[in-house]
Design a protein around this motif. Structure first.
Motif, PDB file in Angstrom:
ATOM      1  N   ASP A  51       1.536  12.476  10.767  1.00 48.52           N
ATOM      2  CA  ASP A  51       2.728  12.984  11.655  1.00 48.52           C
ATOM      3  C   ASP A  51       4.142  12.130  11.740  1.00 48.52           C
ATOM      4  O   ASP A  51       4.027  11.162  12.399  1.00 48.52           O
ATOM      5  N   LEU A  52       4.975  12.678  11.006  1.00 47.14           N
ATOM      6  CA  LEU A  52       6.291  11.859  10.795  1.00 47.14           C
ATOM      7  C   LEU A  52       6.974  11.411  12.184  1.00 47.14           C
ATOM      8  O   LEU A  52       7.665  10.247  12.071  1.00 47.14           O
ATOM      9  N   PHE A  53       6.584  12.312  13.115  1.00 52.05           N
ATOM     10  CA  PHE A  53       7.276  12.045  14.561  1.00 52.05           C
ATOM     11  C   PHE A  53       6.440  11.462  15.420  1.00 52.05           C
ATOM     12  O   PHE A  53       6.790  11.266  16.559  1.00 52.05           O
ATOM     13  N   ARG A  88       5.571   8.269  15.111  1.00 52.57           N
ATOM     14  CA  ARG A  88       6.006   6.990  14.661  1.00 52.57           C
ATOM     15  C   ARG A  88       6.833   6.146  15.687  1.00 52.57           C
ATOM     16  O   ARG A  88       7.484   6.713  16.349  1.00 52.57           O
ATOM     17  N   PRO A  90       9.545   0.134  13.040  1.00 51.39           N
ATOM     18  CA  PRO A  90       8.801  -0.477  12.190  1.00 51.39           C
ATOM     19  C   PRO A  90       8.659  -1.795  12.610  1.00 51.39           C
ATOM     20  O   PRO A  90       9.304  -2.455  13.295  1.00 51.39           O
ATOM     21  N   ARG A  91       7.607  -2.456  11.835  1.00 52.80           N
ATOM     22  CA  ARG A  91       7.000  -3.909  11.920  1.00 52.80           C
ATOM     23  C   ARG A  91       7.161  -4.337  13.406  1.00 52.80           C
ATOM     24  O   ARG A  91       7.504  -5.552  13.416  1.00 52.80           O
ATOM     25  N   HIS A 115       5.891  -0.618   8.012  1.00 47.33           N
ATOM     26  CA  HIS A 115       7.377  -0.894   7.452  1.00 47.33           C
ATOM     27  C   HIS A 115       8.112   0.491   7.669  1.00 47.33           C
ATOM     28  O   HIS A 115       9.285   0.715   7.920  1.00 47.33           O
ATOM     29  N   VAL A 116       7.348   1.655   7.901  1.00 45.85           N
ATOM     30  CA  VAL A 116       7.990   2.880   8.441  1.00 45.85           C
ATOM     31  C   VAL A 116       7.503   3.166  10.089  1.00 45.85           C
ATOM     32  O   VAL A 116       8.013   4.170  10.380  1.00 45.85           O
ATOM     33  N   THR A 170      -1.221  10.457  -9.609  1.00 44.92           N
ATOM     34  CA  THR A 170      -2.367   9.639  -9.062  1.00 44.92           C
ATOM     35  C   THR A 170      -3.014  10.007  -7.768  1.00 44.92           C
ATOM     36  O   THR A 170      -3.083   9.569  -6.711  1.00 44.92           O
ATOM     37  N   PHE A 224      -0.521   2.038  -8.293  1.00 48.02           N
ATOM     38  CA  PHE A 224      -0.996   3.325  -8.639  1.00 48.02           C
ATOM     39  C   PHE A 224      -1.811   4.238  -7.900  1.00 48.02           C
ATOM     40  O   PHE A 224      -2.896   4.815  -8.357  1.00 48.02           O
ATOM     41  N   PRO A 273       0.277   8.710  -3.505  1.00 41.90           N
ATOM     42  CA  PRO A 273       1.407   8.436  -2.705  1.00 41.90           C
ATOM     43  C   PRO A 273       1.275   9.175  -1.508  1.00 41.90           C
ATOM     44  O   PRO A 273       1.742   8.607  -0.431  1.00 41.90           O
ATOM     45  N   LYS A 274       0.596  10.147  -1.306  1.00 38.42           N
ATOM     46  CA  LYS A 274       0.855  10.945  -0.288  1.00 38.42           C
ATOM     47  C   LYS A 274      -0.707  10.651   0.656  1.00 38.42           C
ATOM     48  O   LYS A 274      -0.307  10.899   1.932  1.00 38.42           O
ATOM     49  N   LEU A 332      -2.882  -2.130   1.726  1.00 41.48           N
ATOM     50  CA  LEU A 332      -2.836  -3.504   1.393  1.00 41.48           C
ATOM     51  C   LEU A 332      -1.597  -3.598   0.212  1.00 41.48           C
ATOM     52  O   LEU A 332      -0.624  -4.604   0.192  1.00 41.48           O
ATOM     53  N   ASN A 366       5.935  -4.912   0.818  1.00 41.92           N
ATOM     54  CA  ASN A 366       6.680  -4.898   2.004  1.00 41.92           C
ATOM     55  C   ASN A 366       7.038  -6.128   2.733  1.00 41.92           C
ATOM     56  O   ASN A 366       7.342  -6.270   3.667  1.00 41.92           O
ATOM     57  N   VAL A 426      -1.561  -7.274   6.909  1.00 42.81           N
ATOM     58  CA  VAL A 426      -2.379  -7.816   5.782  1.00 42.81           C
ATOM     59  C   VAL A 426      -3.624  -7.786   5.840  1.00 42.81           C
ATOM     60  O   VAL A 426      -4.698  -7.509   4.871  1.00 42.81           O
TER      61      VAL A 426
END
Lengths: 534, 311, 322
Positions: free
Chosen positions: B40-42, B44, B47-48, B61-62, B135, B218, B221-222, B230, B236, B247
């Motif tokens: 869910d984008l919202f 969030r 970042p970091r 990072h996001v 991929t 590779f 992405p989703k 990792l 990032n 990490v």
């Protein structure tokens, strides 16, 4: 066992001795690069490193000055035309090849004719309007083009590197020539190159036009960004040739003690990230729909969340305001969800089956795919935009794919919409290449040019063709401003933002770093001004 | 069922089973356990962020909660690992059975195919497929299955050849049973213990391989997977920014899951094949996994090691 | 081993080679489509120009015809010219192989040597600490992604302690093949070799240990020990012999890996060998180079398998090759 230990110790001592016998390296300028120069053939450089190296080894007829924004003579010292088709050019007699022979008019004629004969793919595009080059006397020659476009000189004069005839005429197959011992006329000569590791070049202090204040340039290949940044921090390079992500810039700002002497250059670029529609397809053929989508994009919020503030809003003219010919009267689009919803309702988009998503005016289901690259900020942005579209009732999904596959989709001309990016400044012709209807025609299932979404406007076509051969700059600017109005009003490519270019350099060994708006810190002015601190 | 009982009574098997079950439970109950919804984008934050009471493992990072990503990541990692393990083993088994039992042309064609597959370097092929076909995680499953069945086919074929001469098979044939019937009714049950062990081990191998593939950029992405986490941390600059909470956990998660699967596989082998000694099993395990770490998930050769040593 | 068998194996090799050659040529082209598209991308090119460029590269003809040309050139030993390097593919590959060998051969030798030493020790002390440590180490090493291991090494020894150079193969300005250069290469190779050798040692140790344990309990060893021979001699003379066979097989089977390099390790450490070459060729769609690398690797694999079979037959008289 003891013997082995002794041998190991000896090796370690030897290497320590080699390391400690450091020479005076105050005049050595070091750059970290992510890719190696695989060949030094000036016509087959694919990556930044290759073009950087050949650009210093060879010369072009002209240079383009990004600060003064005009063409400057390099090998050519005087140039004139009567009809805009044929140019009479006179060369500077002081250019010398690195093997001592002088650069002659014959070398120039030979270079252009060899390119045309061998059909080098990269150069063919640059010479698309080129017709011929003929020697007049020992100091001058005529260059003729098939069109009167003013950008001809910019294309053919600043992008073609001149090579010596006495070397290249011996080469049977210039396409299969790696040119690992290049002889050029440029301000640097190649000293040493180890594949995949480093390239060392020495500055020729007697170059007639491009004078540098350092003695050597070393390009060191490091294949990982993290390692490049760490090496720069440790002083192994003076510059790291890569776009740095915002979080690193923030980290340096917050912990200056850990990054001694490391400086961050944050600069505008002409590059704008956009949302592109395919106008060949419904519902994107409907301008009201496109406008509604544009109103759903909140650029300022995206800059804050995705770029950590390292970017700026862009206007729908798609030309950044610091570009000379930009139309500053065109203002950025403001996000307005209510207006977006109203536009959609007025155009007849309704939720007929109560699934919370709108249907098309003819009652058909509406589901659109938003193509984007599969990594980086562009993917994150696509995610947010798709989410925002669902907020105004448009069922959109983002579809990430590799850069190559993405280009394939765009060229196929069958996509819905996608993330794209473009930058306009010089040559101005590029505006024609992105929006002229002939550049968006589908032939053999492929779009012929950069106009992937098939934008078509009669006024734009006519005016942009005229613009290309307009010599009067005032008039040309007026034309360009009108062209930008057409583009902005069409909502074909909607700007999302323009991300800043962030680069890292050190100022403890070299001074003279010159920031130029729209360029990275390592530009031709920095090269000219750079001097050792000691 | 017999296997599960055996596993529970086996000391290492018990530990492995517990680990695998625990991770499977986490994966199944991810929406209940995870404090946020990483899809869910919202949902969030900034970042970091460093670990705090709001984000026990900080954010990426996001601005996604790393602990939540870790829980949801178990789903993709397990799905990719399990399905590939099962499908490549089954494909290998069917091919091996056909080669061994039907013989003749089937045998020649299949075994030469195996030979060829083993000599093609898999990495460039994977990059091509990943670039043009995509991929998505089901693609990763298909690629791994396609590249990973050959070792199994060889082993099963050898097994079938030795079974073929046995009396009850001959008897079934004399009773005019059809060939597919004999294959699936009589031969398959005989080789199935072998398949189970191999499937479990392949699953473990695929999880490490998926991490390797993601590391080179590779991954799907989703989807959120540990390998991709990792990769994201690396891309990032998690190391540079000293964000250990970013990490370490995905690496540990992969580590624990793989060990769980390996212990299960190891115990199963001992149950199926009680005479084999521990270290011999380890040798088999090791060559199965380590030789191909990174790219060729499932053993390319019985001895391990593809044409390219991805290490 | 009969001559007929030898011929049969050779014929088989040739057949596999032919299939690999064909796949090698067609597969990338079928998956990615037009190999010329990266050459004629610029929209300023007119259709005629695009056609001319295609013709220059021989890409305007039908695929089958291109394949025929490829085979003809291959027969002459010509692997084509790399798009990116602008040099003959064979030359590019030849320049990378030595660097890869420095890494892989060293790592392999250390792995084998270390594996034999540790493996025999573990076999001798069966059931004790050294033995069970081997088992745990094997489990742990298989579950750690190798790139992870490399990153940690770099962070500790390259950037925190600064004992070793974090990437690259040698320092600048050294004369080729001078002592300083050899020393510099050795220093740069320490970390990549370690990353490869640690799992290698454990792998071979397990193999050696198992082969030796099998014979240690047998009568002739006990006899030898009873005769008063030292444990080391017994281990070497009798037990180790037994371990050579599986060792040789394993090494032979992995020979292609020695040439092919280690993709991830080479990427992380900027080691300019075959692994890096392969991944870069695939990423930049350098078809001639990609084909060349795949061909070399396939040839090495096939030959290595063949040779291993022969050596196996020589070493183990019990094995009759079919």
């Amino acid at each position: 066992m003891r013997r082995i230990a002794l041998a190991l110790l000896l090796i370690l001592m030897l290497s320590a001795a080699a390391a400690s016998a450091a020479k005076d390296d105050s005049g050595v300028f070091r750059i970290g690069v992510l890719t190696d120069a695989k060949n030094l053939n000036p016509y087959f450089g694919f990556h930044g490193t290759e073009t950087m190296v050949t650009g210093e080894i060879y010369d072009t007829l002209f240079n383009y000055d990004e600060v003064e924004k005009k063409l400057k003579g390099n090998i050519v010292s005087k140039w004139e035309t009567k009809d805009n088709y044929t140019w009479r050019m006179t060369i500077n007699p002081n250019f010398k090849w690195s093997d001592g022979k002088p650069l002659r008019v014959e070398d120039i004629v030979f270079t252009y004719e060899m390119i045309l004969k061998n059909k080098f793919p990269g150069q063919m595009a640059i010479l698309a309007t080129f017709k011929s080059v003929k020697k007049v006397d020992d100091r001058s020659f005529d260059m003729t083009f098939t069109t009167p476009a003013v950008s001809n000189l910019r294309f053919a004069g600043t992008a073609i590197l001149i090579v010596p005839e006495h070397i290249w005429s011996q080469i049977k197959q210039p396409r299969a020539f790696a040119n690992l011992e290049p002889v050029g006329s440029g301000p640097m000569v190649l000293k040493e190159k180890v594949d995949g590791q480093y390239i060392v070049m020495e500055v020729r202090k007697d170059h007639p036009t491009r004078k540098y204040n350092f003695d050597r340039m070393e390009l060191i290949v490091v294949r990982d960004q993290t390692m490049g940044i760490l090496s720069l921090r440790d002083g192994a390079f003076d510059f790291f040739d890569d776009r740095i992500p915002p979080q690193i810039a923030e980290d340096i700002k917050n912990n200056p003690g850990q990054y001694k002497n490391v400086k961050v250059d944050v600069n505008n670029t002409t590059s704008i990230t956009t949302l592109m529609f395919n106008l060949r397809k419904a519902p994107f053929s409907d301008i009201k729909f496109r406008q509604a989508v544009a109103y759903s994009i909140d650029s300022e919020k995206l800059i804050k969340t995705v770029l950590m503030g390292y970017g700026t809003v862009a206007s729908p003219s798609l030309v950044m305001p610091f570009v000379e010919w930009s139309n500053k009267a065109i203002k950025p689009i403001k996000a307005d969800l209510a207006a977006a919803k109203k536009l959609l309702a007025d155009a007849g988009y309704k939720d007929v089956d109560n699934d919370k998503f709108l249907e098309q005016p003819d009652g058909k289901k509406l589901k659109v795919s938003l193509l984007c690259p599969n990594a980086g900020t562009s993917m994150t942005v696509a995610e947010y935009i798709a989410y925002g579209l669902r907020g105004i009732g448009i069922n959109a999904v983002h579809t990430p794919m590799s850069a190559d596959a993405l280009l394939n989709e765009y060229k196929g001309g069958q996509f819905d919409m996608g993330i794209s990016s473009m930058g306009f400044s010089e040559p101005r012709d590029m505006y024609f290449y992105y929006f002229h209807s002939s550049r968006g025609e589908l032939g053999e299932g492929r779009v012929s040019g950069f106009n992937y979404g098939g934008f078509k406007d009669a006024e734009f076509d006519e005016l942009s063709t005229a613009m290309r051969s307009e010599n009067d700059e005032e008039k040309q600017f007026a034309q360009l401003r009108r062209l930008q109005e057409i583009v902005a009003g069409a909502y074909y490519q909607v700007p999302i933002y323009s991300a800043y270019n962030i680069s890292l350099y050190r100022d403890d060994r070299f001074k003279g770093w010159t920031s130029v708006e729209g360029l990275t810190i390592l530009n031709s002015h920095t090269f000219r001004n750079l001097a050792p601190v000691k | 069922m017999k296997f599960i009982k055996g596993l529970i009574s086996h000391p290492t098997g018990r530990v492995g089973l517990a680990l695998v079950v625990a991770i499977a439970l986490i994966a199944a109950a991810a929406p209940l356990i995870a404090p946020y919804d990483p899809y869910d984008l919202f949902d969030r934050d900034m970042p970091r962020l460093a670990p705090s009471s709001a984000h026990l493992l900080g954010t990426d990072h996001v601005g996604n909660d790393i602990l939540s990503k870790l829980t949801y990541g178990a789903r993709i990692s397990l799905i990719v690992g399990l399905i590939t393990g099962i499908s490549s083993t089954l494909l290998g088994a069917v091919m091996g059975m056909m080669a061994g039992y039907l013989g003749g042309w089937f045998d020649t064609v299949i075994m030469r195919m195996v030979d060829v597959m083993m000599t093609i370097p898999s990495l460039p092929l994977m990059i091509l497929i990943a670039t043009y076909v995509g991929t998505q995680f089901y693609m990763i499953i298909i690629i791994f299955t396609f590249l990973g069945w050959t070792g199994m086919a060889r082993t099963v074929r050898a097994q079938v050849l030795s079974l073929k001469s046995q009396k009850y098979i001959t008897a079934a044939e004399l009773a005019a049973a059809s060939r597919p019937y004999v294959m699936f009714r009589h031969i398959l049950p005989e080789v199935s213990p072998l398949l189970i062990v191999s499937g479990v081990l392949s699953a473990a191998g695929v999880m490490v391989a998926e991490a390797g593939l993601s590391f080179l950029g590779f991954g799907d992405p989703k989807a959120i997977s540990w390998g991709k986490m990792l990769f994201e941390a690396q891309a990032n600059h998690g190391l540079l920014l000293k964000a250990w909470w970013w990490v370490l956990p995905p690496g540990l998660a992969i580590f624990v899951t793989v060990i769980g699967f390996m212990l299960v596989g190891y115990a199963l082998e001992e149950i199926v094949n009680p005479r084999v000694r521990r270290m011999r099993m380890m040798q088999k395990l090791f060559s199965k996994l380590s030789g191909d770490k990174g790219f060729c998930p499932v053993p390319v050769k019985p001895e391990g090691g593809g044409a390219v040593d991805a290490r | 081993m009969s001559f007929a068998y030898f011929v049969k194996r050779l014929a088989q090799m040739a057949l596999i080679m032919a299939v690999v050659l064909t796949l090698n040529f067609f597969l990338p082209r079928i998956i990615s489509g037009d190999p010329a598209k990266h050459l004629v991308e610029d929209p300023r090119l007119t259709p005629e120009m695009k056609q001319e460029i295609r013709a220059q590269y021989g890409l305007d003809k039908p695929l089958v015809q291109q394949f025929a040309v490829y085979l003809k050139e291959l027969a002459k030993g010509n692997l084509g010219v790399s798009f990116a390097y602008r040099r003959p593919v064979s030359e590019v590959i030849a320049s990378k192989i030595p660097w890869t060998l420095v890494l892989t051969v060293t790592a392999k030798l250390i792995s084998i040597l270390g594996g034999i030493l540790y493996g025999s020790y573990a076999a001798w002390r069966r059931g004790r600490l050294a033995d069970s440590a081997l088992l745990s180490a094997a489990i742990v090493m298989t579950a750690i992604p190798s790139f992870w291991f490399a990153m940690v090494l770099i962070l500790i020894f390259g950037f925190t302690l600064r004992w070793l150079p974090p990437f690259g193969m040698m320092e600048r300005g050294l004369r080729m093949m001078s002592w300083e250069m050899v020393a510099s290469v050795a220093k740069h190779a320490v970390m990549p070799v370690t990353t490869m050798a640690v799992p290698g040692i454990i792998g071979y140790a397990v193999l050696v240990r198992n082969s030796m344990v099998r014979v240690i309990g047998q009568d002739f060893i006990r006899t030898a020990r009873a005769k008063g021979a030292s444990p080391a001699i017994v281990l070497y003379k009798h037990a180790f012999r037994n371990a050579t066979l599986p060792l040789v097989t394993s090494i032979g089977m992995n020979l292609a890996g020695v040439i092919g390099g280690a993709v991830v390790i080479e990427t992380i450490f900027s080691w300019d060998g075959m692994g890096l070459l392969m991944i870069e060729a695939s990423r930049s769609f350098d078809y001639p180079l990609m084909q060349g690398v795949m061909l070399i690797l396939a040839t090495v694999t096939i030959t290595a398998n063949f040779l291993t079979d022969l050596v196996y037959a020589r070493l183990d008289p019990r094995v009759k090759l079919e």
